[in-house]
Design an enzyme around this catalytic site. Structure first.
Site, short mmCIF file in Angstrom:
data_model
loop_
_atom_site.label_atom_id
_atom_site.label_comp_id
_atom_site.label_asym_id
_atom_site.label_seq_id
_atom_site.Cartn_x
_atom_site.Cartn_y
_atom_site.Cartn_z
N MET A 1 -53.37 -37.78 -27.36
CA MET A 1 -54.70 -37.21 -27.55
C MET A 1 -54.87 -35.98 -26.67
O MET A 1 -54.42 -35.94 -25.53
CB MET A 1 -55.78 -38.24 -27.19
CG MET A 1 -55.64 -39.55 -27.97
SD MET A 1 -55.95 -39.34 -29.74
CE MET A 1 -57.73 -39.23 -29.75
N CYS A 2 -55.53 -34.96 -27.18
CA CYS A 2 -55.71 -33.70 -26.47
C CYS A 2 -56.85 -33.80 -25.46
O CYS A 2 -57.60 -34.76 -25.43
CB CYS A 2 -56.00 -32.59 -27.47
SG CYS A 2 -54.81 -32.47 -28.83
N ARG A 3 -56.96 -32.79 -24.63
CA ARG A 3 -58.06 -32.64 -23.67
C ARG A 3 -58.62 -31.24 -23.83
O ARG A 3 -57.89 -30.28 -24.06
CB ARG A 3 -57.59 -32.84 -22.24
CG ARG A 3 -56.85 -34.14 -21.94
CD ARG A 3 -57.80 -35.34 -21.78
NE ARG A 3 -58.16 -35.92 -23.05
CZ ARG A 3 -58.99 -36.96 -23.18
NH1 ARG A 3 -59.55 -37.49 -22.12
NH2 ARG A 3 -59.25 -37.44 -24.39
#
Length: 260
Positions: A1-3
């Site tokens: 998952m990205c930030r």
């Protein structure tokens, strides 16, 4: 998952949020604390607004923590509205065209999440785009396609929150029709150069993390608190759209996505 993080307020240098805080986005690219994937090293990008109507963008496929050009750029670019994103690829491969943020005209967008079973729906969803937007699609990610589908609705006259909610309802409905059980998860930010819109939603009620914080100099939305501590950071609710207005106001709106 990205930030990711988004900022709207007084003009500040990007490094003040992207690089300098204890738990900055550059730090999160190496060691995120609230994501399934600790390392977000599959590319990064920053986007900002200056004196032109369209945003400037710098993206790379290298990890944010090792890119000296990012540090130099962030130390010299000063803006009232900017985005920054570090990527952990869930689909589409590692390439420059798949790095966030994405732009269309004056619009800027970044996303954390995924469309379950995207490979089964990609052709069907891309067919919804008019030629003008289809030709703007450069990468292979579900994120970019969701963005262009929302822009299509905005161009048709939908309000921003209404456009994103209708787009999510459309995509989740097509997933159900195709028998896809994997979820659609959507934490995102969208800007037009004046206002910033943030969204948190998921079809399985497990949306990616997203927080809001107000400072004396402006407002922030981020996947994780930049100090590493939750004090002063308010989580967006499931199904909430938050608008950071150009005049400093904040307004909250329900996305109103029907999942039946």
């Amino acid at each position: 998952m990205c930030r990711f993080l988004a900022y709207r307020g007084d003009p500040i240098y990007m490094e003040d949020l992207v690089c300098r805080p204890k738990h900055s986005l550059v730090r999160q690219s190496l060691r995120a604390e609230e994501a399934k994937v600790v390392t977000n090293g599959d590319g990064f990008g920053v986007g900002w607004y200056g004196e032109r109507e369209t945003p400037g963008i710098y993206r790379e496929v290298t990890p944010a923590w090792s890119d000296e050009n990012l540090l130099a750029l962030a130390a010299h670019v000063r803006s009232h509205l900017f985005f920054a994103h570090v990527r952990a690829a869930t689909g589409g491969g590692i390439s420059l065209a798949n790095c966030h943020p994405f732009a269309s005209g004056s619009w800027l967008f970044m996303h954390n999440g995924q469309v379950g079973g995207f490979g089964c729906l990609r052709r069907e969803l891309e067919a919804e785009l008019p030629d003008t937007l289809w030709h703007q699609r450069r990468g292979a990610t579900d994120s970019e396609l969701l963005f262009l589908m929302a822009v299509h609705r905005i161009v048709q006259g939908y309000g921003v929150v209404e456009a994103v909610g209708e787009m999510l309802e459309d995509v989740s409905g097509r997933m159900r029709q195709a028998g896809i059980e994997a979820p659609l998860r959507f934490a995102a930010a969208l800007a037009d150069g004046e206002d910033v819109y943030a969204f948190r939603w998921a079809s399985d009620a497990k949306p990616p993390t997203l927080y809001h914080r107000r400072e004396a100099f402006g407002q922030l939305v981020a996947s994780e608190p930049l100090e590493g501590e939750p004090e002063g950071w308010e989580p967006l609710e499931q199904g909430e759209a938050l608008c950071l207005h150009a005049d400093g106001r904040t307004s909250s709106h329900p996305l109103g996505v029907c999942t039946r």
